[in-house]
Design a protein around this motif. Sequence first.
Motif, mmCIF file in Angstrom:
data_model
loop_
_atom_site.group_PDB
_atom_site.id
_atom_site.type_symbol
_atom_site.label_atom_id
_atom_site.label_comp_id
_atom_site.label_asym_id
_atom_site.label_seq_id
_atom_site.Cartn_x
_atom_site.Cartn_y
_atom_site.Cartn_z
ATOM 1 N N SER A 12 -0.375 12.303 8.495
ATOM 2 C CA SER A 12 -1.904 11.793 8.246
ATOM 3 C C SER A 12 -1.914 10.397 7.411
ATOM 4 O O SER A 12 -2.587 9.610 7.787
ATOM 5 C CB SER A 12 -2.505 12.997 7.610
ATOM 6 O OG SER A 12 -3.984 12.405 7.395
ATOM 7 N N GLN A 13 -1.107 10.503 6.349
ATOM 8 C CA GLN A 13 -1.174 9.179 5.656
ATOM 9 C C GLN A 13 -0.748 7.886 6.364
ATOM 10 O O GLN A 13 -1.176 6.846 6.269
ATOM 11 C CB GLN A 13 -0.280 9.341 4.409
ATOM 12 C CG GLN A 13 -0.902 10.294 3.457
ATOM 13 C CD GLN A 13 0.008 10.596 2.131
ATOM 14 O OE1 GLN A 13 1.378 10.550 2.222
ATOM 15 N NE2 GLN A 13 -0.377 10.908 1.125
ATOM 16 N N VAL A 14 0.450 8.130 7.096
ATOM 17 C CA VAL A 14 1.019 6.904 7.836
ATOM 18 C C VAL A 14 -0.055 6.617 9.115
ATOM 19 O O VAL A 14 -0.199 5.288 9.240
ATOM 20 C CB VAL A 14 2.382 7.328 8.366
ATOM 21 C CG1 VAL A 14 2.847 6.425 9.467
ATOM 22 C CG2 VAL A 14 3.372 7.581 7.303
ATOM 23 N N GLN A 15 -0.756 7.522 9.650
ATOM 24 C CA GLN A 15 -1.887 7.225 10.740
ATOM 25 C C GLN A 15 -2.862 6.329 10.071
ATOM 26 O O GLN A 15 -3.445 5.283 10.564
ATOM 27 C CB GLN A 15 -2.264 8.514 11.169
ATOM 28 C CG GLN A 15 -1.575 9.240 12.124
ATOM 29 C CD GLN A 15 -2.243 10.519 12.623
ATOM 30 O OE1 GLN A 15 -2.886 10.977 11.799
ATOM 31 N NE2 GLN A 15 -1.942 10.807 13.967
ATOM 32 N N ILE A 66 0.785 -1.207 -0.033
ATOM 33 C CA ILE A 66 0.033 0.052 0.178
ATOM 34 C C ILE A 66 0.725 1.244 0.001
ATOM 35 O O ILE A 66 1.572 1.504 1.180
ATOM 36 C CB ILE A 66 -0.967 0.186 1.208
ATOM 37 C CG1 ILE A 66 -1.669 -1.107 1.217
ATOM 38 C CG2 ILE A 66 -1.841 1.371 1.090
ATOM 39 C CD1 ILE A 66 -2.548 -1.433 2.529
ATOM 40 N N THR A 67 0.704 1.953 -1.004
ATOM 41 C CA THR A 67 1.483 3.126 -1.196
ATOM 42 C C THR A 67 0.899 4.335 -1.118
ATOM 43 O O THR A 67 -0.036 4.731 -1.696
ATOM 44 C CB THR A 67 2.395 3.272 -2.478
ATOM 45 O OG1 THR A 67 3.333 1.849 -2.789
ATOM 46 C CG2 THR A 67 3.363 4.184 -2.922
ATOM 47 N N VAL A 68 1.589 5.242 -0.262
ATOM 48 C CA VAL A 68 1.121 6.899 -0.390
ATOM 49 C C VAL A 68 2.166 7.635 -0.484
ATOM 50 O O VAL A 68 3.490 7.527 -0.308
ATOM 51 C CB VAL A 68 0.462 7.091 1.169
ATOM 52 C CG1 VAL A 68 -0.525 6.147 1.414
ATOM 53 C CG2 VAL A 68 1.584 6.780 2.066
ATOM 54 N N ASP A 69 1.686 8.989 -1.304
ATOM 55 C CA ASP A 69 2.804 9.806 -1.812
ATOM 56 C C ASP A 69 2.266 11.126 -1.147
ATOM 57 O O ASP A 69 1.476 11.585 -1.081
ATOM 58 C CB ASP A 69 2.555 10.008 -3.453
ATOM 59 C CG ASP A 69 3.336 11.119 -3.847
ATOM 60 O OD1 ASP A 69 4.382 11.613 -2.967
ATOM 61 O OD2 ASP A 69 3.167 11.710 -4.772
#
Length: 311
Positions: free
Chosen positions: A75-78, A62-65
């Motif tokens: 926030s993305q990591v939470q 699951i990738t977030v930028d």
Amino acid sequence: MKLKTMLLAAAALATTALHPLGASADEVKKIGLAVSNLQADYFNQIKIGVEAYAKEKGIEVITVDAKNDSATQVSQVQDLLTQDIDAFIYIPAGAAAAAVPTRLAKEAGIPVVNVDRNADGAPGDTFIATDNATSAYEVCKHIIGLADGKGKMLMIHGQKGTTPEVERTKGCMKAIEENSGVELVAQQWSEQWSQAEGLNIGQNLLQAHPDVTLIFAQADGLALGAAQAVKVSGVSQRVYVGGFDGDTTALPILAEGGFDATATQQVRGIGRLAVDSAIKLAAGETLPAEQLLPGFLTTPENAAEFVAEHP
């Protein structure tokens, strides 16, 4: 030594050191990957390396930028930590708030692999990067040599306080200190490590210091912009420009003499090593605090080989 031989030798050494037991991926089904900015070729290549290798092993990624925004990344990591991930691969979006995602993951009992940038005061369970200081030293030593060991230099930094910026500065300063005929007359920091910034900063610094003969730009995007600034500035003397990364977009330009040197990083290899490290950590193994891979000095004379070999 040919590039392919060097890469295989480096990979073999890493594999021998890190995978003596040949652990499987059975313990890991899902990995979270937080990337600082996928608009940068370097980070996108790491993402490709992580995702392709994880797919081979049957692991979901699951990738977030964060698009270079620290608050967005927190926030993305939470959110990532609520998605039942078994391990977390983390490239901080900047120095500010970089420690928060590491602490959140560790509080949740999730192992952390930091890549490219470490979190000051809250490092991951292992940190994977190119040996930035050594590679920057080699680039700066090379362009200083091209200028016969003398001249005025500009340095265009990456994002202030990030691990690569700090280490690349350290490496280049060592080369400058070894050459008494070189004077660092100006330096400026960027935010995005981008070509547009390299052009803008380069033009401003060249206007203030039109007699420089050396520029070290801490990323290939910055170097391409700086080389463009030299062209449009109208200076008559030869200006030697060094970069860093070995970006897929920059290597062909380097091969044609568009600038003078870079350090080519093993970007997809870094991604694969990050996955293997995540698997090891999830299985309860302890890894070295740092895993530094060599970068390869690349010039117009050998760039074509790197273009052919670059993943």
